[in-house]
Write a protein that holds these residues in place. Sequence first.
Motif, PDB file in Angstrom:
ATOM      1  N   UNK A  83       0.840  -1.205   0.000  1.00 35.38           N
ATOM      2  CA  UNK A  83       0.000   0.000   0.000  1.00 35.38           C
ATOM      3  C   UNK A  83       0.873   1.252   0.000  1.00 35.38           C
ATOM      4  N   UNK A  84       0.312   2.336  -0.451  1.00 36.33           N
ATOM      5  CA  UNK A  84       1.076   3.579  -0.504  1.00 36.33           C
ATOM      6  C   UNK A  84       1.515   4.075   0.852  1.00 36.33           C
ATOM      7  N   UNK A  85       0.753   3.740   1.909  1.00 35.30           N
ATOM      8  CA  UNK A  85       1.103   4.223   3.242  1.00 35.30           C
ATOM      9  C   UNK A  85       1.907   3.203   4.042  1.00 35.30           C
ATOM     10  N   UNK A  86       2.368   2.134   3.390  1.00 37.90           N
ATOM     11  CA  UNK A  86       3.189   1.139   4.064  1.00 37.90           C
ATOM     12  C   UNK A  86       4.650   1.557   4.120  1.00 37.90           C
ATOM     13  N   UNK A  87       5.508   0.775   4.780  1.00 37.31           N
ATOM     14  CA  UNK A  87       6.919   1.129   4.899  1.00 37.31           C
ATOM     15  C   UNK A  87       7.617   1.313   3.555  1.00 37.31           C
ATOM     16  N   UNK A  88       7.340   0.441   2.571  1.00 39.69           N
ATOM     17  CA  UNK A  88       7.989   0.580   1.277  1.00 39.69           C
ATOM     18  C   UNK A  88       7.479   1.802   0.533  1.00 39.69           C
ATOM     19  N   UNK A  89       6.176   2.047   0.621  1.00 43.06           N
ATOM     20  CA  UNK A  89       5.623   3.243  -0.002  1.00 43.06           C
ATOM     21  C   UNK A  89       6.183   4.501   0.625  1.00 43.06           C
ATOM     22  N   UNK A  90       6.384   4.471   1.918  1.00 46.18           N
ATOM     23  CA  UNK A  90       6.975   5.621   2.611  1.00 46.18           C
ATOM     24  C   UNK A  90       8.384   5.892   2.101  1.00 46.18           C
ATOM     25  N   UNK A  91       9.147   4.820   1.861  1.00 48.23           N
ATOM     26  CA  UNK A  91      10.510   4.986   1.358  1.00 48.23           C
ATOM     27  C   UNK A  91      10.492   5.681   0.000  1.00 48.23           C
ATOM     28  N   UNK A  92       9.594   5.247  -0.874  1.00 46.51           N
ATOM     29  CA  UNK A  92       9.490   5.870  -2.193  1.00 46.51           C
ATOM     30  C   UNK A  92       9.180   7.356  -2.050  1.00 46.51           C
ATOM     31  N   UNK A  93       8.251   7.680  -1.144  1.00 47.14           N
ATOM     32  CA  UNK A  93       7.899   9.079  -0.926  1.00 47.14           C
ATOM     33  C   UNK A  93       9.070   9.906  -0.425  1.00 47.14           C
ATOM     34  N   UNK A  94       9.843   9.345   0.482  1.00 51.86           N
ATOM     35  CA  UNK A  94      11.010  10.057   1.013  1.00 51.86           C
ATOM     36  C   UNK A  94      12.052  10.313  -0.086  1.00 51.86           C
ATOM     37  N   UNK A  95      12.258   9.299  -0.951  1.00 55.08           N
ATOM     38  CA  UNK A  95      13.241   9.445  -2.024  1.00 55.08           C
ATOM     39  C   UNK A  95      12.801  10.489  -3.046  1.00 55.08           C
TER      40      UNK A  95
END
Length: 238
Positions: free
Chosen positions: A221-233
Amino acid sequence: MTTGVRRRMGVEERRQQLIGVALELFSRRSPDEVSIDEIASAAGISRPLLYHYFPGKLSLYEAALKRASEDLATRFVEPREGPLGARLLRVMGRFFDFVDGHGPGFAALMRGGPAVSAGSTRSRDALSRTHALIDAVRQAAYAQILAHLRVEEPPVRLELVIRSWISLVESTALLWLDGRRVPRDELERQLVHDFAALLAVSAAYDDGMAAVLRGILREEPGDGPFGELVGRLVTLAS
């Protein structure tokens, strides 16, 4: 009404009690600082009686390490349901619960176990047994991560990623114990991000790894840990 008569423990029950007492003491202080007399006193028995169950502090210490390593290995067990990022985050939470509660013992286990005379047969045997315990924990963690990825025969690059990440988790935990200078919850999340980053770098070099990564991201999901990483990058790049 109680009679005040203490029940006598069986041999194995007493051994397990002594291992538990020793592990508790080793979890709070460096094993080198814990004396055999202190262990006996905490267990409510005499020093000679303790030697009836264990020939010395080293054998008791190794038994405590074995129990700790078995406990540590279970921290990587997680139901294989839901997004991988959330699963890994729960695993890191349980892993750091152990590290936080068994600091000196965890450090001793990861750094080679008990201190005995260098070069002796006893030293080499103890070190070999400790390394076997560490390797068993690492292998259990590796098998669990593979199971989460639903991969039975991993390609070489995937094995490299998983084993590299396990080593990173270990070294990070050891560094964190030295003063706990980074908030634990941030570190747990960062390690999950590290796993995703290692996968992404490997995917840039290998089509098979790219397929593994795409399969993972489809379920995230977009609000999961991996989605968060993408957002930070993305924020860093903008």
